[in-house]
Design an enzyme around this catalytic site. Structure first.
Site, PDB file in Angstrom:
ATOM      1  N   HIS A   1      20.188   6.676 -35.712  1.00  0.00           N
ATOM      2  CA  HIS A   1      19.131   5.808 -36.235  1.00  0.00           C
ATOM      3  C   HIS A   1      19.201   4.448 -35.574  1.00  0.00           C
ATOM      4  CE1 HIS A   1      22.748   5.557 -38.753  1.00  0.00           C
ATOM      5  NE2 HIS A   1      22.488   4.263 -38.804  1.00  0.00           N
TER       6      HIS A   1
ATOM      7  N   CYS B   1     -24.892   2.274 -21.535  1.00  0.00           N
ATOM      8  CA  CYS B   1     -24.284   2.275 -20.211  1.00  0.00           C
ATOM      9  C   CYS B   1     -24.080   0.879 -19.649  1.00  0.00           C
ATOM     10  CB  CYS B   1     -25.130   3.099 -19.235  1.00  0.00           C
ATOM     11  SG  CYS B   1     -26.800   2.464 -18.980  1.00  0.00           S
TER      12      CYS B   1
ATOM     13  N   HIS C   1       0.828  -1.211   0.000  1.00  0.00           N
ATOM     14  CA  HIS C   1       0.000   0.000   0.000  1.00  0.00           C
ATOM     15  C   HIS C   1       0.855   1.250   0.000  1.00  0.00           C
ATOM     16  CE1 HIS C   1      -3.930  -2.086   1.395  1.00  0.00           C
ATOM     17  NE2 HIS C   1      -3.845  -1.975   0.083  1.00  0.00           N
TER      18      HIS C   1
END
Length: 829
Positions: free
Chosen positions: A746, A610, A299
């Protein structure tokens, strides 16, 4: 009664879903038991710790047994919860936890000290090193002396109440959804019956209250530590955090006494950091975290990501040195005493990350609505069940609230909410929406979602029984109160009201008449009311097939695909044996949706969708092709839907939908979708978004970084770090400076999503090699299947650069378009 299901969350049964199950369980008198059939472990739904200890992963066969009490109601409620809101509980996914072997060239060249750990929160931060020493063990709390057990038990109860009240206060004032969720988990842990039983047992063995808390915590940590799932192992830190709060309270310590106060921009270094200690810090001054313990699902890491604080773990704090540290949360690096050049390099990277995060959240620096690549605008709205979810939906980039399910306010309580309570709840959503539209669905309860205070006769099939508008006439006062509250709340913002389960025109007329009666009553009381449109939810096939009549009288339409598909196929969506996901893209469903969209257009009424279909990115081309431009989705899906819209082309969607409507089976439609979603036409090599003029870069590394970030923001690379590494690998082989102040780096790399040329014209030249400078840089990138296209372009460009007039034109081009006009004849693919 049993309910069997495969566990649906990718993160497994970790703290947030466990706390959500516990909260749901608390609303019922029935005894609820969770069984993981893979591990054979069971737990009461009342115990977060017990649920975590079942070690449940995605796909595990699980079962919830419901016995005694309000058995039938609890079973229905849990099934609906598990199939709906529970699916949004998995918010701990670790985006890109990364251990990188790639150290920026500039950092290596600077020659300073750096350390590689594991990045669990992206971003870059620099600050003074602040070490956090874990507080010394609390005063020894051993066996009881003279004090009787009852005295300790009372002290414990008082401490539990004090800590609980403090957590509730912090939850009320939590400014961020993640912060609120973590605190809610801690509150659930504080009341966990398994842990409480352990504390009581330790008290009876003669330990003091504080000693009993410590003993019970150690005991409860064991099952968590043995889990194979990191997200569950890391919950031990949360339990310790809660135990620490409780013991400090028992010991009479002032919570403020242990708070670390930052006085300047800081990088905090510690062995571990409990979530509560992170939340107590001045987050404005916290620029980074370096921890020894804790993974991406801790957490603490989740909060760090939520607050945008870069975090690196798996580093030994004592090994770090220096007064200032730079934390690179993307690569998992910590750099001591960064030079000004290194800091400039990282500023470019941080700005690129900020822009990309804004794009992913649907909130780029200049806010625009979600739209397809050909400019077709689509509104992405959020579905919510409580007022508290509003900030989450809007924070994810929702353009408003497309479905506010008000029934959650009415469930699990002995009496219905009063008018003022409803005004407060609806008003809060409207205020947080800050002028964005909000669609409130009137009460959708009944046989499948019973109310304790609303006696209804038992029904053989609640889904076909008295649901939604069908029982309104029997409970007029309840509906009238909700209408009064909704109309009063409309003063806070644009509100629409939607009627559920409409099948007959008369049902719409009845509600409209009641609404007008309520409006007249409020006006007579002196309440100033804005206009509030009244629409219907199209979820019954009869309504869909009678849309011409309903469309004339409804102000808007919103399609609830969950029930519409269920009723269309006569397949209970809660029964995995008959409900199939492919029903959503079955030709029959698509034809019915096409009919609804055409009916809405014919009636001149706005129509949205919805149901769950709108939350699936894969189905977006079909929904756009059918004509649905308002999509209301789960808050967790808002960012993904906005992101998925960007590469779509409306004409292609229309063509796909025309072919899908002619299909015979869902399999045929799926094949068309797969074909349509394959990478299409390559974007042009030259793009104004890939040109940067007159930038001030101090080093070659900063210049390349700037171009890589520009390519990443334009979606031309899947992995900017790998792309940058590929460029430097080529630079190591040979210098790419061409002379005359021009350079052409490149590479060909799997990190390239689409071939491109990025162009940087510097305000002042930078050293490109030992004997050359560069002011104009062309960065060519090519996919591995590009057949060396970058080399052909390199050759063409090199030939043109031999022309002095061409070079001068590039250096003096007044703007991006003028510069690109010089290049297009030779470099456009």
């Amino acid at each position: 009664m049993d309910y069997a299901f495969d566990f649906p969350l990718a993160g497994g049964l970790h703290a947030w879903p466990a706390a959500a199950l516990r909260e749901r369980s608390a609303a019922h008198s029935a005894r609820l038991e969770f069984l993981n059939e893979r591990t054979g472990r069971t737990a009461s739904l009342d115990s977060v710790l017990g649920l975590l200890a079942t070690d449940t992963r995605k796909g595990d066969p699980c079962r919830i047994r419901v016995e005694t009490g309000d058995e039938a109601e609890a079973h229905r409620d849990l099934v609906a919860f598990l199939q709906g809101p529970f699916l949004s509980c998995d918010r701990s996914a670790v985006p890109g936890a990364r251990t990188s072997s790639v150290v920026p060239r500039l950092v290596e060249r600077a020659g300073g000290r750096w350390w590689a750990g594991v990045g669990v929160s992206e971003g870059v931060g620099t600050g003074q090193l602040v070490r956090l020493t874990v507080a010394a063990p609390r005063p020894a709390q051993g066996l009881l002396g003279e004090a009787p057990v009852e005295v300790e038990r009372k002290a414990l109860q008082l401490a539990l109440e004090t800590v609980g009240d403090r957590l509730k206060e912090e939850i009320r004032h939590a400014a961020h959804p993640a912060q609120r969720s973590v605190l809610e988990v801690h509150l659930a842990l504080l009341g966990d019956p398994t842990w409480r039983d352990g504390i009581e047992a330790a008290l009876l063995e003669g330990l003091t209250a504080a000693g009993a808390v410590e003993a019970a915590t150690r005991s409860a940590e064991g099952p968590l530590a043995r889990s194979e799932h990191a997200a569950i192992r890391e919950r031990a830190l949360d339990l310790q955090d809660v135990a620490d709060r409780l013991i400090r309270e028992l010991c009479g310590e002032d919570p403020e006494a242990s708070r670390l106060r930052l006085t300047a921009p800081s990088v905090l270094v510690a062995d571990r950091l409990a979530p509560s200690r992170l939340l107590a810090l001045d987050l404005e001054l916290l620029r980074g975290l370096v921890l020894a313990e804790g993974g991406g699902t801790s957490h603490t890491a989740i909060l760090a990501r939520s607050f945008g604080i870069p975090c690196v773990t798996a580093l030994v704090p004592e090994a770090l040195e220096g007064r200032r540290l730079l934390v690179d949360g993307l690569r998992g690096l910590v750099i001591a005493e960064p030079t000004p050049e290194v800091e400039a390099y990282y500023r470019v990277e941080a700005e690129g990350q900020r822009q990309r995060m804004g794009q992913q959240r649907g909130r780029p620096a200049a806010w625009v609505g979600a739209r397809t690549q050909d400019g077709h605008e689509v509104r992405v709205l959020g579905n919510i069940s409580t007022a508290e979810e509003t900030s989450r939906a809007l924070g994810a980039g929702a353009d408003g609230i497309g479905l506010f399910r008000t029934e959650m306010l009415f469930l699990h309580r002995p009496a219905p909410p009063g008018e003022d309570e409803q005004v407060q709840a609806y008003g809060r959503v409207l205020r947080e929406a800050a002028g964005r539209p909000v669609t409130l669905r009137l009460l959708d309860v009944g046989g499948d979602k019973p109310l304790a205070y609303l006696p209804l006769l038992p029904e053989m099939n609640p889904f076909l029984g008295r649901r939604g508008v069908r029982w309104y006439a029997e409970q007029v006062d309840l509906v009238r109160t909700q209408l009064r509250a909704a109309l009063r709340a409309a003063a806070h913002g644009p509100l629409r009201l939607m009627i559920p389960m409409v099948a007959e025109v008369e049902e719409l007329r009845w509600v409209r008449a009641l609404m007008e009666e309520v409006r007249a009553s409020l006006v007579a009381e002196g309440v100033n009311l804005p206009e509030v449109p009244l629409g219907i939810m199209v979820e019954v096939p009869a309504a869909a097939l009678n849309l011409e009549a309903l469309g004339r009288e409804a102000d808007f339409l919103s399609v609830g695909t969950n029930d519409l598909v269920q009723y269309l196929f006569a397949a209970d969506r809660g029964d995995a044996g008959v409900a199939k996901a492919c029903h959503e893209w079955h030709p029959a469903t698509l034809r019915l949706l096409a009919h609804i969209a055409q009916g809405a257009r014919a009636a001149g009424k706005p129509v949205s969708i919805c149901g769950e279909m709108a939350s699936r990115p894969k189905l977006l081309p079909l929904l756009l092709g059918l004509g649905f431009d308002d999509l209301s989705v789960a808050p967790s899906a808002v960012a993904a839907i906005r992101h998925a819209l960007a590469p779509l082309d409306l004409e292609a969607c229309l063509d796909l939908t025309r072919r899908a409507l002619r299909a015979a089976t869902a399999t045929e439609v799926e094949g068309l979708l797969d074909e349509a979603l394959r990478p299409g036409v390559a974007p042009p090599l030259l793009d104004p978004d890939l040109v940067v003029l007159e930038a001030a870069c101090g080093t070659k590394e900063e210049a390349i970084k700037l171009l890589v970030e520009r390519l990443a923001s334009a979606g031309r690379t899947r992995d900017p770090l790998d792309l940058e590494e590929a460029i430097w690998a080529r630079e190591a082989a040979y210098a790419t400076g061409l002379g005359f102040g021009f350079a052409v780096p490149h590479c060909k790399s799997p990190a390239v999503a689409a071939n491109a040329i990025a162009i940087l014209r510097l305000a002042a030249p930078v050293a490109w090699s030992d004997d050359a400078e560069a002011r104009l840089v062309f960065l060519l990138i090519s996919r591995p299947d590009g057949e060396d296209e970058h080399l052909r372009i390199f050759a063409r460009l090199a030939r043109r650069l031999m022309d002095a007039g061409f070079r001068q034109g590039l250096l003096e081009a007044p703007d991006t378009e003028a510069l690109l006009d010089l290049l297009r004849p030779d470099l456009s693919a």
